[in-house]
Scaffold this active site. Structure first.
Site, PDB file in Angstrom:
ATOM      1  N   GLU A  39       1.807  -4.282   4.872  1.00 21.29           N
ATOM      2  CA  GLU A  39       0.727  -2.889   4.401  1.00 21.29           C
ATOM      3  C   GLU A  39       1.238  -1.760   5.560  1.00 21.29           C
ATOM      4  O   GLU A  39       0.924  -2.943   6.879  1.00 21.29           O
ATOM      5  CB  GLU A  39      -0.333  -4.277   4.378  1.00 21.29           C
ATOM      6  CG  GLU A  39      -1.357  -4.239   3.338  1.00 21.29           C
ATOM      7  CD  GLU A  39      -0.793  -3.804   1.815  1.00 21.29           C
ATOM      8  OE1 GLU A  39      -0.401  -2.985   1.287  1.00 21.29           O
ATOM      9  OE2 GLU A  39      -1.500  -5.261   1.444  1.00 21.29           O
ATOM     10  N   HIS A  40       0.941  -0.911   5.206  1.00 26.05           N
ATOM     11  CA  HIS A  40       0.815   0.457   5.951  1.00 26.05           C
ATOM     12  C   HIS A  40       2.183   0.316   6.837  1.00 26.05           C
ATOM     13  O   HIS A  40       1.667   0.458   8.106  1.00 26.05           O
ATOM     14  CB  HIS A  40      -0.991   0.287   7.059  1.00 26.05           C
ATOM     15  CG  HIS A  40      -1.373   0.349   6.101  1.00 26.05           C
ATOM     16  ND1 HIS A  40      -2.397   1.851   6.064  1.00 26.05           N
ATOM     17  CD2 HIS A  40      -2.757  -0.347   5.273  1.00 26.05           C
ATOM     18  CE1 HIS A  40      -3.820   2.237   5.163  1.00 26.05           C
ATOM     19  NE2 HIS A  40      -4.266   0.510   4.629  1.00 26.05           N
ATOM     20  N   ASP A  42       4.685   1.566   5.282  1.00 27.83           N
ATOM     21  CA  ASP A  42       5.489   2.170   4.286  1.00 27.83           C
ATOM     22  C   ASP A  42       5.560   3.468   4.620  1.00 27.83           C
ATOM     23  O   ASP A  42       6.241   3.957   5.097  1.00 27.83           O
ATOM     24  CB  ASP A  42       5.453   2.516   3.114  1.00 27.83           C
ATOM     25  CG  ASP A  42       4.083   3.165   2.568  1.00 27.83           C
ATOM     26  OD1 ASP A  42       2.832   3.069   2.785  1.00 27.83           O
ATOM     27  OD2 ASP A  42       3.264   2.922   1.470  1.00 27.83           O
ATOM     28  N   GLY A 137      -9.397   1.215  -9.014  1.00 30.95           N
ATOM     29  CA  GLY A 137     -10.294   0.818  -7.414  1.00 30.95           C
ATOM     30  C   GLY A 137     -10.100  -0.669  -6.807  1.00 30.95           C
ATOM     31  O   GLY A 137     -10.577  -0.256  -6.046  1.00 30.95           O
ATOM     32  N   LEU A 140      -5.015  -1.873  -7.031  1.00 31.85           N
ATOM     33  CA  LEU A 140      -3.776  -2.715  -7.782  1.00 31.85           C
ATOM     34  C   LEU A 140      -2.890  -1.406  -8.492  1.00 31.85           C
ATOM     35  O   LEU A 140      -1.898  -1.015  -8.458  1.00 31.85           O
ATOM     36  CB  LEU A 140      -4.292  -3.561  -8.857  1.00 31.85           C
ATOM     37  CG  LEU A 140      -5.005  -4.616  -8.495  1.00 31.85           C
ATOM     38  CD1 LEU A 140      -5.447  -5.266  -9.423  1.00 31.85           C
ATOM     39  CD2 LEU A 140      -3.904  -5.558  -7.425  1.00 31.85           C
ATOM     40  N   SER A 141      -2.704  -0.561  -7.468  1.00 30.86           N
ATOM     41  CA  SER A 141      -1.616   1.060  -7.545  1.00 30.86           C
ATOM     42  C   SER A 141      -2.187   1.447  -8.963  1.00 30.86           C
ATOM     43  O   SER A 141      -0.843   1.418  -9.769  1.00 30.86           O
ATOM     44  CB  SER A 141      -0.596   0.738  -8.051  1.00 30.86           C
ATOM     45  OG  SER A 141      -0.823   0.482  -6.096  1.00 30.86           O
ATOM     46  N   SER A 142      -3.571   1.513  -9.609  1.00 30.97           N
ATOM     47  CA  SER A 142      -3.824   2.177 -10.773  1.00 30.97           C
ATOM     48  C   SER A 142      -2.983   4.007 -10.611  1.00 30.97           C
ATOM     49  O   SER A 142      -2.931   4.597 -11.839  1.00 30.97           O
ATOM     50  CB  SER A 142      -5.385   2.401 -11.490  1.00 30.97           C
ATOM     51  OG  SER A 142      -5.890   2.848 -10.481  1.00 30.97           O
ATOM     52  N   ASP A 187       4.002   2.304  -3.841  1.00 29.04           N
ATOM     53  CA  ASP A 187       3.337   1.845  -4.925  1.00 29.04           C
ATOM     54  C   ASP A 187       4.017   2.472  -5.961  1.00 29.04           C
ATOM     55  O   ASP A 187       4.798   1.888  -7.322  1.00 29.04           O
ATOM     56  CB  ASP A 187       1.652   2.219  -5.033  1.00 29.04           C
ATOM     57  CG  ASP A 187       0.978   1.890  -4.114  1.00 29.04           C
ATOM     58  OD1 ASP A 187       1.497   1.071  -3.542  1.00 29.04           O
ATOM     59  OD2 ASP A 187       0.288   2.501  -3.731  1.00 29.04           O
TER      60      ASP A 187
HETATM   61  C1  GLA Z   1      -2.000   1.743  -0.202  1.00 26.48           C
HETATM   62  C2  GLA Z   1      -0.583   3.488  -0.235  1.00 26.48           C
HETATM   63  C3  GLA Z   1       0.473   2.862  -0.007  1.00 26.48           C
HETATM   64  C4  GLA Z   1       0.448   1.929   1.335  1.00 26.48           C
HETATM   65  C5  GLA Z   1      -0.512   1.122   1.084  1.00 26.48           C
HETATM   66  C6  GLA Z   1      -0.583  -0.334   1.781  1.00 26.48           C
HETATM   67  O1  GLA Z   1      -1.113   1.505  -1.615  1.00 26.48           O
HETATM   68  O2  GLA Z   1      -0.692   3.203  -1.777  1.00 26.48           O
HETATM   69  O3  GLA Z   1       1.527   3.981  -0.546  1.00 26.48           O
HETATM   70  O4  GLA Z   1       0.360   2.479   2.549  1.00 26.48           O
HETATM   71  O5  GLA Z   1      -1.831   1.017   0.455  1.00 26.48           O
HETATM   72  O6  GLA Z   1       0.494  -0.922   2.529  1.00 26.48           O
END
Ligand code: GLA
Length: 397
Positions: A39-40, A42, A137, A140-142, A187
């Site tokens: 996480e964080h 990328d 929100g 989950l990358s909607s 994502d």
């Molecule tokens: C969000 C961002 C991703 C990534 C994550 C954290 O989902 O869209 O690019 O930075 O946060 O890992």
């Protein structure tokens, strides 16, 4: 409680027919994602290990002959209607004149034309109708699902010679410049490249990927999502601040990105930056290592052995990166207390969802425990469901 996506595919076609008065020429779709770990990392050129989930955004598309692009979504009654040759003037300067959700598909259209060197006047006009069952929100990358569905639909319709990585990059550009969220590429890559029963191990510097078998079902495990219902936006606030802290840390060490920092560099960094920046960097450096360790553990021992890495990742986000919230901590702690193999928040943080890796016969116990813990803390009830690693963006019909 695994949901299927046929209803949103049908809903996209029905919405198209209702709003545009014709049959769509085809439907395409792209999934949301869960990040298993990383996480964080990328936007620090590091490593991530996401997988696409069964929840998808569907788009029904039809061509039109007047060089315009019209978009409509099941979430919003308004049809947004723009000439393709206006897109360059809209992004990024005038993006605020558009409804927020429309910036995603229109931003992708703009980024695809630019990436492929296609003049707007030579691209055929399109009508696009969206329906989705990716929770909005929830972390989950909607948004990547909308971007991915738009990208595969338009790339095929316009005959663009762009590979999946290029489509993912167009999605990220839309997110960064058309929406204004300073996110990385995880994502979009997960949504483009997802595979059944597998995670995507991505090197965010080279954009090289490896498919990693997850084997949850064979190990008798389920991946449970606990959506806290706490909403977040990465276009404002904490996400950008975290990114800035990472850039400060890299600059202090004289490296292009935190990817280039090792655990051995950390003592030296402590003398160069303030305590907050130090802890932000320490999260990224240790998280990169946890991704590598998770990939190795999955390959050598299987998914039942990755629990401690998930738990350590959560602790690092809670204590060093400080992107957790009480609801996420409660979700993780209650799942672990009820016997989950491992648990952590997933996504950008400040709300959204936690994931828990749980033995099949303990899913109900974990669900009940998390629900009870939320109630005891006075939090609104979470939404809890299982997800399955699923295929990436594709044409449906
Ligand atoms: C969000 C961002 C991703 C990534 C994550 C954290 O989902 O869209 O690019 O930075 O946060 O890992």
């Amino acid at each position: 409680m695994t949901t299927t996506d046929t209803r949103s595919a049908d809903a996209a076609r029905a919405l198209f027919a209702e709003r545009f008065g014709a049959e769509a020429a085809g439907t395409w779709s792209a999934p949301g994602r869960v990040n298993l770990i990383g996480e964080h990392t990328d936007y620090n050129d590091g490593f991530v290990l996401p997988f696409a989930i069964q929840h998808r955004t569907h788009v029904a598309l039809g061509a039109r002959d007047d060089g315009r692009i019209r978009v409509v979504s099941a979430f919003d009654a308004q049809v947004v209607d723009v000439a393709l040759d206006e897109l360059d003037a809209l992004f990024p300067e005038r993006r605020d004149s558009l409804p927020e959700w429309a910036r995603y598909p229109l931003g992708v259209a703009w980024a695809l034309l630019a990436a492929s060197g296609t003049a707007p006047s030579s691209a055929i006009g399109v009508d696009l109708a969206f329906a989705s069952d990716v929770p909005v929100g929830a972390g989950l990358s909607s948004s990547a699902a909308i971007e991915g569905a738009t990208a595969v639909a338009l790339a095929e319709t316009w005959g663009l010679d762009l590979d999946r990585v290029a489509l993912a990059k167009a999605g990220r550009r839309a997110e960064n410049e058309a929406v204004g969220a300073p996110t990385g590429i995880m994502d979009q890559m997960a949504s483009m490249l997802g595979r059944t029963d597998s995670a995507i191990f991505l090197d965010c510097r080279s954009l090289e990927t490896q498919v990693v078998d997850l084997g949850f079902a064979d190990a008798g495990l389920e991946l449970v999502v606990i959506d806290t219902g706490v909403k977040h936006s990465h276009a404002t606030g904490g996400y950008g601040e975290r990114r800035a802290a990472c850039e400060r840390g890299a600059a202090a060490l004289g490296v292009p990105a935190l990817r280039d920092v090792t655990l051995g560099d950390l003592p030296r960094l402590a003398d160069l930056v303030d305590d907050v920046t130090f802890r932000r960097v320490r999260h990224v450096v240790t998280e990169n290592q946890r991704v590598l360790d998770t990939v190795r553990t999955l390959r050598e021992q299987g998914p039942a052995a990755i629990g401690d890495l998930l738990v350590a990742s959560h602790a690092s986000m809670r204590d060093d990166f400080e992107i957790s919230v009480p609801e996420l901590d409660t979700a993780v702690e209650s799942a672990l207390a009820a016997g989950a193999v491992g648990a952590r928040m997933t996504g950008g943080g400040f709300g959204g969802a936690a994931i828990a890796l749980v033995a099949h016969d303990r899913v109900q116990t974990v669900t009940d425990a998390a629900t009870a813990a939320f109630e005891a803390s006075g939090f609104a009830a979470p939404t809890i469901f299982t997800v399955a690693p699923s295929p990436g963006a594709a044409r449906d019909a």
